[in-house]
Design a protein around this motif. Structure first.
Motif, PDB file in Angstrom:
ATOM      1  N   HIS A 222      58.141 113.596  45.790  1.00  0.00           N
ATOM      2  CA  HIS A 222      58.131 112.176  46.103  1.00  0.00           C
ATOM      3  C   HIS A 222      58.908 112.044  47.406  1.00  0.00           C
ATOM      4  O   HIS A 222      60.068 112.447  47.487  1.00  0.00           O
ATOM      5  CB  HIS A 222      58.820 111.363  45.010  1.00  0.00           C
ATOM      6  N   THR A 223      58.265 111.504  48.435  1.00  0.00           N
ATOM      7  CA  THR A 223      58.841 111.567  49.775  1.00  0.00           C
ATOM      8  C   THR A 223      58.757 110.230  50.483  1.00  0.00           C
ATOM      9  O   THR A 223      57.868 109.422  50.211  1.00  0.00           O
ATOM     10  CB  THR A 223      58.126 112.658  50.611  1.00  0.00           C
ATOM     11  N   GLU A 224      59.718 110.008  51.375  1.00  0.00           N
ATOM     12  CA  GLU A 224      59.697 108.831  52.255  1.00  0.00           C
ATOM     13  C   GLU A 224      59.805 109.345  53.679  1.00  0.00           C
ATOM     14  O   GLU A 224      60.851 109.829  54.091  1.00  0.00           O
ATOM     15  CB  GLU A 224      60.839 107.870  51.907  1.00  0.00           C
ATOM     16  N   ASP A 225      58.716 109.204  54.431  1.00  0.00           N
ATOM     17  CA  ASP A 225      58.649 109.770  55.778  1.00  0.00           C
ATOM     18  C   ASP A 225      58.293 108.751  56.850  1.00  0.00           C
ATOM     19  O   ASP A 225      58.135 109.125  58.013  1.00  0.00           O
ATOM     20  CB  ASP A 225      57.614 110.901  55.827  1.00  0.00           C
ATOM     21  N   LEU A 226      58.141 107.487  56.495  1.00  0.00           N
ATOM     22  CA  LEU A 226      57.631 106.525  57.478  1.00  0.00           C
ATOM     23  C   LEU A 226      58.562 106.346  58.665  1.00  0.00           C
ATOM     24  O   LEU A 226      58.106 106.071  59.778  1.00  0.00           O
ATOM     25  CB  LEU A 226      57.358 105.175  56.810  1.00  0.00           C
ATOM     26  N   ARG A 227      59.862 106.487  58.444  1.00  0.00           N
ATOM     27  CA  ARG A 227      60.785 106.324  59.580  1.00  0.00           C
ATOM     28  C   ARG A 227      60.627 107.446  60.597  1.00  0.00           C
ATOM     29  O   ARG A 227      60.996 107.284  61.760  1.00  0.00           O
ATOM     30  CB  ARG A 227      62.228 106.233  59.078  1.00  0.00           C
ATOM     31  N   LEU A 228      60.061 108.571  60.185  1.00  0.00           N
ATOM     32  CA  LEU A 228      59.726 109.646  61.118  1.00  0.00           C
ATOM     33  C   LEU A 228      58.308 109.487  61.645  1.00  0.00           C
ATOM     34  O   LEU A 228      58.069 109.551  62.859  1.00  0.00           O
ATOM     35  CB  LEU A 228      59.867 111.009  60.439  1.00  0.00           C
ATOM     36  N   LEU A 229      57.355 109.254  60.757  1.00  0.00           N
ATOM     37  CA  LEU A 229      55.946 109.223  61.148  1.00  0.00           C
ATOM     38  C   LEU A 229      55.552 107.917  61.812  1.00  0.00           C
ATOM     39  O   LEU A 229      54.571 107.853  62.547  1.00  0.00           O
ATOM     40  CB  LEU A 229      55.064 109.480  59.918  1.00  0.00           C
ATOM     41  N   ASP A 230      56.300 106.829  61.536  1.00  0.00           N
ATOM     42  CA  ASP A 230      56.223 105.564  62.269  1.00  0.00           C
ATOM     43  C   ASP A 230      54.938 104.787  62.047  1.00  0.00           C
ATOM     44  O   ASP A 230      54.639 103.873  62.802  1.00  0.00           O
ATOM     45  CB  ASP A 230      56.433 105.797  63.771  1.00  0.00           C
ATOM     46  N   SER A 231      54.165 105.115  61.025  1.00  0.00           N
ATOM     47  CA  SER A 231      52.942 104.374  60.751  1.00  0.00           C
ATOM     48  C   SER A 231      52.396 104.816  59.410  1.00  0.00           C
ATOM     49  O   SER A 231      52.343 106.022  59.115  1.00  0.00           O
ATOM     50  CB  SER A 231      51.905 104.618  61.845  1.00  0.00           C
ATOM     51  N   VAL A 232      51.982 103.861  58.590  1.00  0.00           N
ATOM     52  CA  VAL A 232      51.348 104.210  57.321  1.00  0.00           C
ATOM     53  C   VAL A 232      50.044 104.952  57.578  1.00  0.00           C
ATOM     54  O   VAL A 232      49.733 105.941  56.914  1.00  0.00           O
ATOM     55  CB  VAL A 232      51.097 102.947  56.479  1.00  0.00           C
ATOM     56  N   GLU A 233      49.276 104.493  58.554  1.00  0.00           N
ATOM     57  CA  GLU A 233      48.002 105.151  58.863  1.00  0.00           C
ATOM     58  C   GLU A 233      48.226 106.584  59.328  1.00  0.00           C
ATOM     59  O   GLU A 233      47.462 107.491  58.966  1.00  0.00           O
ATOM     60  CB  GLU A 233      47.245 104.346  59.923  1.00  0.00           C
ATOM     61  N   THR A 234      49.267 106.816  60.130  1.00  0.00           N
ATOM     62  CA  THR A 234      49.575 108.174  60.571  1.00  0.00           C
ATOM     63  C   THR A 234      49.928 109.054  59.375  1.00  0.00           C
ATOM     64  O   THR A 234      49.470 110.204  59.278  1.00  0.00           O
ATOM     65  CB  THR A 234      50.731 108.165  61.575  1.00  0.00           C
ATOM     66  N   MET A 235      50.733 108.527  58.465  1.00  0.00           N
ATOM     67  CA  MET A 235      51.105 109.284  57.271  1.00  0.00           C
ATOM     68  C   MET A 235      49.864 109.673  56.473  1.00  0.00           C
ATOM     69  O   MET A 235      49.698 110.831  56.077  1.00  0.00           O
ATOM     70  CB  MET A 235      52.077 108.470  56.425  1.00  0.00           C
ATOM     71  N   LEU A 236      48.987 108.713  56.242  1.00  0.00           N
ATOM     72  CA  LEU A 236      47.782 108.989  55.466  1.00  0.00           C
ATOM     73  C   LEU A 236      46.883 110.004  56.171  1.00  0.00           C
ATOM     74  O   LEU A 236      46.312 110.901  55.540  1.00  0.00           O
ATOM     75  CB  LEU A 236      47.014 107.693  55.216  1.00  0.00           C
ATOM     76  N   GLN A 237      46.769 109.884  57.492  1.00  0.00           N
ATOM     77  CA  GLN A 237      45.914 110.790  58.247  1.00  0.00           C
ATOM     78  C   GLN A 237      46.450 112.217  58.226  1.00  0.00           C
ATOM     79  O   GLN A 237      45.687 113.183  58.033  1.00  0.00           O
ATOM     80  CB  GLN A 237      45.774 110.306  59.691  1.00  0.00           C
ATOM     81  N   ILE A 238      47.754 112.374  58.419  1.00  0.00           N
ATOM     82  CA  ILE A 238      48.345 113.716  58.424  1.00  0.00           C
ATOM     83  C   ILE A 238      48.105 114.410  57.088  1.00  0.00           C
ATOM     84  O   ILE A 238      47.671 115.577  57.041  1.00  0.00           O
ATOM     85  CB  ILE A 238      49.852 113.634  58.744  1.00  0.00           C
ATOM     86  N   HIS A 239      48.354 113.725  55.994  1.00  0.00           N
ATOM     87  CA  HIS A 239      48.192 114.359  54.685  1.00  0.00           C
ATOM     88  C   HIS A 239      46.724 114.631  54.369  1.00  0.00           C
ATOM     89  O   HIS A 239      46.399 115.647  53.750  1.00  0.00           O
ATOM     90  CB  HIS A 239      48.846 113.505  53.607  1.00  0.00           C
ATOM     91  N   ARG A 240      45.838 113.759  54.822  1.00  0.00           N
ATOM     92  CA  ARG A 240      44.408 114.005  54.615  1.00  0.00           C
ATOM     93  C   ARG A 240      43.967 115.253  55.373  1.00  0.00           C
ATOM     94  O   ARG A 240      43.246 116.110  54.840  1.00  0.00           O
ATOM     95  CB  ARG A 240      43.590 112.792  55.067  1.00  0.00           C
ATOM     96  N   GLU A 241      44.414 115.374  56.634  1.00  0.00           N
ATOM     97  CA  GLU A 241      44.028 116.535  57.431  1.00  0.00           C
ATOM     98  C   GLU A 241      44.597 117.829  56.852  1.00  0.00           C
ATOM     99  O   GLU A 241      43.915 118.857  56.809  1.00  0.00           O
ATOM    100  CB  GLU A 241      44.501 116.338  58.871  1.00  0.00           C
ATOM    101  N   LEU A 242      45.845 117.803  56.395  1.00  0.00           N
ATOM    102  CA  LEU A 242      46.443 119.011  55.832  1.00  0.00           C
ATOM    103  C   LEU A 242      45.732 119.437  54.561  1.00  0.00           C
ATOM    104  O   LEU A 242      45.536 120.632  54.313  1.00  0.00           O
ATOM    105  CB  LEU A 242      47.933 118.780  55.566  1.00  0.00           C
ATOM    106  N   ARG A 243      45.315 118.466  53.764  1.00  0.00           N
ATOM    107  CA  ARG A 243      44.554 118.818  52.563  1.00  0.00           C
ATOM    108  C   ARG A 243      43.212 119.437  52.948  1.00  0.00           C
ATOM    109  O   ARG A 243      42.773 120.438  52.363  1.00  0.00           O
ATOM    110  CB  ARG A 243      44.348 117.558  51.691  1.00  0.00           C
ATOM    111  N   GLU A 244      42.539 118.851  53.944  1.00  0.00           N
ATOM    112  CA  GLU A 244      41.256 119.388  54.394  1.00  0.00           C
ATOM    113  C   GLU A 244      41.411 120.782  54.984  1.00  0.00           C
ATOM    114  O   GLU A 244      40.462 121.577  54.956  1.00  0.00           O
ATOM    115  CB  GLU A 244      40.636 118.442  55.422  1.00  0.00           C
TER     116      GLU A 244
END
Length: 530
Positions: A222-244
């Protein structure tokens, strides 16, 4: 369909002593039993076979409180973990300065002056003596206090005449001169002038964090990374790409409250997602940390009677943020360490009660300084205690000087919370503490540092080994609203396993020697020791 029979394991958390095999289809456990029986039952089917070769198999461990991206970033920063003097710190900074082009920032983290002898952090003048050609910004182990040299202060535009923040301050000596310390939100000007990582760097940080977690036996965080990633969309995109790209790893994402507007614009809801990523509570802070004396106490610090700590928000503002989360149907996850912050947090949760229909509970994060009345109030609310057992090993004995003997009755009182019927989830708070879950388990059971031999700090709060493992399995699952999805090895649940080289139920010291043999996520081998 993918199907795998995992056999020849030791399953210490199964009620049937003969069970040594698990059959997984399409990521779900469909059968648990003796290997020879399962092989007969599976006659005629096609499936893969993985031989655990006598290794011990735990339900997949989940760390309920990390900052995954920052943990990945940490691997590239100066890490002061384990250093025992400011001289050692300064020497490390000097070495990094020799390798860093002039003008570039030198960043470091995880220093703890309470572990130094004498217990003193470097003064701004000592940092300047090491390098005046680089701005230096160093994050304390609690992530609520910082150190900077004069060049860092110059770039941040902070001078002796700069006023303190309402929720932060600059350290000064008796003459009012800056001493290099920076507390809480007073760090904002320094963060604003540091170069921001680009998308590739953010993604790589998350990737490295996941790889490290898998190697340590973690199947999810369970993680909180938005203060680093700076965008909810960026967070979702990064994790989607890593899964792919083939990474098998689960995340439950807490959403920092500063991004609520984006959450609303994207029409996101708590609990949505899939088996790899789901959205959780709205994260906010009520206070700081005990180490830097920024945790908010009802009475002054015993070793600093001129301060009670720092409130990040007024009660009115805290209520407002919780109300904003509730309007979007989100639970909240509130960092509250001191007893005054706990009182404010519980008041805000009570003022805006969580809907009985909500899938996820609120989270009371850290809960380190409490009292009986606060615990009773916690029992009346729908929340879990999001605790970090490893803090016991890092904070004792010096924390006793901070709070004094009158406040030890409910200090890091994990056993009292559990006995009160409050569900507890276990995490590391990495990169503040080591990500290794077995260090957290050891701290929960022994209440002492590795290598120490005493009965433990406040030994009445020790947990049994099964209770400690439960923090990182059933407790973490409950915090994510996934008690029916994971946390146990049973048919119908997700095929997540942490496979280790030894028995850890009989001797807690064995927890310090654990070697992870394999990490299985969704029935797939996500990590295998060489």
């Amino acid at each position: 369909m993918t199907a795998t029979l995992f056999k020849n394991g030791v399953l210490p958390f199964r009620s049937q002593p003969g069970d040594d095999a698990v059959y997984v289809e399409d990521g779900r456990i469909t059968a648990v039993g003796e290997g020879r029986d399962l092989i007969l039952q599976l006659s005629g089917r096609e499936y893969n076979v993985v031989d655990w070769d006598g290794a011990h198999v735990l339900p997949g461990l989940t760390d309920a409180h990390v900052h995954l991206g920052m943990h990945g970033m940490k691997l590239d920063m100066l890490d002061f973990t384990g250093m025992t003097s400011k001289e050692e710190m300064l020497h490390a900074i000097a070495r990094r300065a020799e390798l860093t082009p002039p003008g570039e920032w030198i960043l470091g983290l995880n220093w703890n002056e309470n572990e130094f002898r004498p217990a003193a952090a470097p003064h701004i003048s000592e940092l300047d003596a090491v390098t005046e050609r680089h701005p230096v910004f160093l994050t304390r182990t609690c992530f609520h206090a910082f150190l900077g040299n004069s060049e860092a202060f110059r770039r941040a535009g902070v001078t002796e005449s700069t006023p303190d923040f309402a929720s932060g301050a600059y350290g000064r000596d008796a003459e009012g001169k800056l001493n290099g310390w920076i507390y809480e939100d007073a760090s904002q000007p320094f963060n604003a002038v540091q170069p921001a990582p680009d998308y590739a760097a953010k993604k790589n940080a998350v990737r490295r964090g996941i790889a490290d977690a898998l190697s340590l036996g973690l199947t999810a965080v369970h993680t909180e990374d938005l203060r680093l990633l700076d965008s909810v969309e960026t967070m979702l995109q990064i994790h989607r790409e890593l899964r792919e790209e083939g990474l098998f790893f689960r995340t439950h994402q807490l959403l920092y409250y500063g991004y609520l507007q984006e959450v609303e614009e994207l029409r996101l809801q708590a609990g949505i997602g899939d088996e790899w990523l789901r959205l959780g509570a709205v994260k906010l802070f009520a206070d700081g940390a005990i180490g830097g004396r920024t945790a908010l106490l009802e009475q002054p610090y015993s070793d600093a009677p001129d301060t009670c700590g720092i409130a990040i928000h007024t009660q009115e503002k805290l209520n407002e943020i919780v109300g904003a989360a509730r309007r979007l149907s989100f639970p909240v996850a509130v960092h509250a360490i001191g007893d005054a912050a706990a009182r404010m947090t519980l008041a805000a949760m009570d003022h805006h009660r969580l809907s009985p229909e909500a899938d996820l509970p609120d989270r009371f994060i850290h809960a380190q300084v409490l009292n009986g009345a606060l615990v009773e109030q916690m029992r009346g609310l729908r929340l879990i205690a999001d605790i970090q057992p490893r803090f016991v090993a890092s904070d004792f004995p010096w924390v006793l000087e901070r709070v004094g003997p009158a406040r030890t009755g409910h200090l890091y009182a994990w056993n009292k919370l559990m006995k009160a019927g409050i569900t507890c989830a276990g995490g590391s708070d990495a990169p503040i503490e080591p990500l290794n879950p077995f260090l957290g388990l050891h701290a929960a059971v022994t209440r002492r540092k590795p290598g120490e031999s005493h009965e433990g700090y406040l030994p009445g709060e020790k947990l049994s080994i099964p209770e400690a493992v439960g923090l990182f399995t059933t407790g973490s699952a409950a915090a994510a609203g996934e008690a029916r999805e994971r946390g146990r090895i049973a048919p119908g649940l997700q095929g997540d396993f942490t496979v280790i080289d030894r028995d850890v139920l009989s001797d807690p010291e064995e927890l310090l020697q654990v070697k992870v043999q394999m990490t299985v996520v969704n029935g797939e081998i996500a990590y295998c020791a060489q």
